[in-house]
Each structure stands twice: as structure tokens, then as C-alpha cells.
Design an enzyme around this catalytic site. Structure first.
Site, PDB file in Angstrom:
ATOM      1  N   ASP A   9     -42.676  61.929 -95.519  1.00 51.58           N
ATOM      2  CA  ASP A   9     -41.826  62.046 -96.722  1.00 51.58           C
ATOM      3  C   ASP A   9     -40.346  62.360 -96.458  1.00 51.58           C
ATOM      4  OD1 ASP A   9     -44.394  61.792 -97.739  1.00 51.58           O
ATOM      5  OD2 ASP A   9     -44.204  63.395 -99.213  1.00 51.58           O
ATOM      6  N   ASP A  51     -43.734  59.591-100.742  1.00 48.71           N
ATOM      7  CA  ASP A  51     -44.235  59.938-102.068  1.00 48.71           C
ATOM      8  C   ASP A  51     -43.743  58.812-102.975  1.00 48.71           C
ATOM      9  OD1 ASP A  51     -45.755  61.954-103.279  1.00 48.71           O
ATOM     10  OD2 ASP A  51     -44.006  63.123-103.898  1.00 48.71           O
ATOM     11  N   HIS A  53     -44.250  57.816-106.846  1.00 47.22           N
ATOM     12  CA  HIS A  53     -44.864  58.085-108.146  1.00 47.22           C
ATOM     13  C   HIS A  53     -44.548  57.019-109.178  1.00 47.22           C
ATOM     14  CE1 HIS A  53     -46.331  61.890-106.776  1.00 47.22           C
ATOM     15  NE2 HIS A  53     -45.135  62.370-106.522  1.00 47.22           N
ATOM     16  N   HIS A  62     -48.310  66.241-112.260  1.00 47.75           N
ATOM     17  CA  HIS A  62     -47.462  66.557-111.100  1.00 47.75           C
ATOM     18  C   HIS A  62     -46.015  66.824-111.527  1.00 47.75           C
ATOM     19  CE1 HIS A  62     -46.581  66.498-106.826  1.00 47.75           C
ATOM     20  NE2 HIS A  62     -45.826  65.427-106.877  1.00 47.75           N
ATOM     21  N   HIS A  76     -39.538  63.197-109.372  1.00 44.81           N
ATOM     22  CA  HIS A  76     -39.043  62.861-108.036  1.00 44.81           C
ATOM     23  C   HIS A  76     -39.761  61.634-107.493  1.00 44.81           C
ATOM     24  CE1 HIS A  76     -42.625  65.376-107.378  1.00 44.81           C
ATOM     25  NE2 HIS A  76     -42.818  64.604-106.316  1.00 44.81           N
ATOM     26  N   LYS A 101     -48.039  57.122-101.225  1.00 41.13           N
ATOM     27  CA  LYS A 101     -49.027  58.006-101.841  1.00 41.13           C
ATOM     28  C   LYS A 101     -48.475  58.531-103.159  1.00 41.13           C
ATOM     29  CE  LYS A 101     -47.292  62.003 -99.224  1.00 41.13           C
ATOM     30  NZ  LYS A 101     -46.670  62.778-100.318  1.00 41.13           N
ATOM     31  N   CYS A 143     -46.218  68.916 -98.050  1.00 40.81           N
ATOM     32  CA  CYS A 143     -46.796  67.668 -97.539  1.00 40.81           C
ATOM     33  C   CYS A 143     -47.021  67.689 -96.030  1.00 40.81           C
ATOM     34  CB  CYS A 143     -45.947  66.485 -97.981  1.00 40.81           C
ATOM     35  SG  CYS A 143     -46.007  66.287 -99.778  1.00 40.81           S
TER      36      CYS A 143
HETATM   37 ZN   LIG Z   1     -44.716  64.188-105.515  1.00 36.64          ZN
END
Ligand SMILES: [Zn+2]
Length: 190
Positions: A9, A51, A53, A62, A76, A101, A143
């Protein structure tokens, strides 16, 4: 011994100026690039996660308007935005597997993601007979921690390279390093 590097990340939103920027994030990006310049050949695989999303909804609770920075977070790393991109100081030309992810749900460990071919990290490690993993990236206390603990669960030897990690908070990062060490990771200080 088949060895992999996990780059967790290292994205704009997790570095200074980002939606959830951690202090030292940009320096981590630079340090990883320097590490790869001299050590890329130490690794058979280089696996980098992002990450990633959904723009719609709260991604399974989240995201929150009033986040607690433990279980809920500001918006984010929305897919395809600049915040979700790798930090520009991170050289990604040597990355062999790009993992995404967190689509529609919280996902801290890179084992929760998939490669661009839709393969899990666990399957990639098995296919290549990876026995040893070095872990770097952001954030130490979330993470990185989750990815390290999962890697240990998957039976590989894990080293955490602490010159190339950065955390959200000092206290929780310190605890995470202790926890990773107790779980069996080798904590490399320099
Ligand atoms: Zn996240």
C-alpha cells in the site's frame, strides 16, 4: 530459497498530503526504490498491493464521515483516483504481481486481495514455492501488520524491514512490531 518482497500500500493517499497520509510515507517510497536498485535480484517475486475501494457506498463500513481511525476511516484509495495510485517515488517496473484489495469491503492484509489475473497471493506463493518473504510498506500498524501475520499463517519465513515501513501512530506501530516479532517475524532494524 525462493524469496518474495511484499510492498504494502505505498499509495498517494497513505503518504503526506493524502487522505490518510502517514508521516514518513514518501520516505518509505523512496527507500524501497533505493532498496530495489541494489536488491531486486534477491527476490524471485515482487508483489505490490493497493487498497482499491469502490467510489459508491461506505465499503462495508470502512469509510465514515466521523472516523475513529481504528475501524473507520476517511474516504481513501478510491479505485482509479490519484489517491489510489502508487506514490510517484516508488519504482514499480520490477513489480511482478500487482494486487488490489478492498473493493466494497475493508481489507488490511494483501492476502485479501487478488492479482490482475484474479489469483490470490496465497496461490501465487504456492505456485512459485515461496519460502521466505520480506515485507515493507504502509501502514505498520494496519496493513503491514495484517499482511505479516497472514504470511506467517501461510507458513513462510517473514522479515519486516523496519527502515521501509511507516505507521499511523507511534504507540500502535510499536505494539504492532512487538506483535509481529512475537508471532515469529524477524524484525530487521537496519
Ligand atoms: Zn482502506
Amino acid at each position: 530459497m525462493t524469496r518474495a518482497l511484499f510492498i504494502v500500500d505505498v499509495q498517494n493517499d497513505f503518504t503526506e498530503g493524502g487522505a490518510l497520509g502517514v508521516t514518513g510515507g514518501a520516505a518509505v517510497a523512496q527507500a524501497i526504490t533505493e532498496h530495489l536498485a541494489t536488491h531486486a535480484s534477491d527476490y524471485d517475486l515482487i508483489i505490490a498491493s493497493r487498497d482499491w475501494h469502490n467510489a459508491e457506498g461506505d465499503n462495508g463500513g470502512h469509510f465514515a464521515a466521523d472516523p475513529d481511525f481504528v475501524d473507520t476511516w476517511p474516504v481513501h484509495c478510491v479505485a482509479e483516483t490519484n489517491g489510489a495510485a502508487y506514490h510517484p517515488a516508488l519504482e514499480v517496473s520490477g513489480v511482478t504481481h500487482h494486487v488490489k484489495k478492498g473493493q466494497g469491503k475493508p481489507a488490511y492484509s494483501l492476502f485479501e486481495g487478488q492479482t490482475e489475473d484474479g489469483v490470490t497471493v496465497a496461490a501465487v506463493l504456492r505456485q512459485h514455492g515461496v519460502l521466505s518473504v520480506d515485507v515493507v510498506g504502509i501502514a505498520t500498524d494496519y496493513c503491514v501488520r495484517a499482511s505479516v501475520l497472514d504470511a506467517i499463517e501461510h507458513g513462510v519465513d517473514v522479515r519486516v524491514l523496519t527502515t521501509m515501513i511507516a505507521g499511523v501512530a507511534a504507540e500502535s506501530s510499536h505494539r504492532a512490531i512487538e506483535e509481529m516479532g512475537h508471532a515469529g517475524a524477524e524484525i530487521v532494524e537496519d
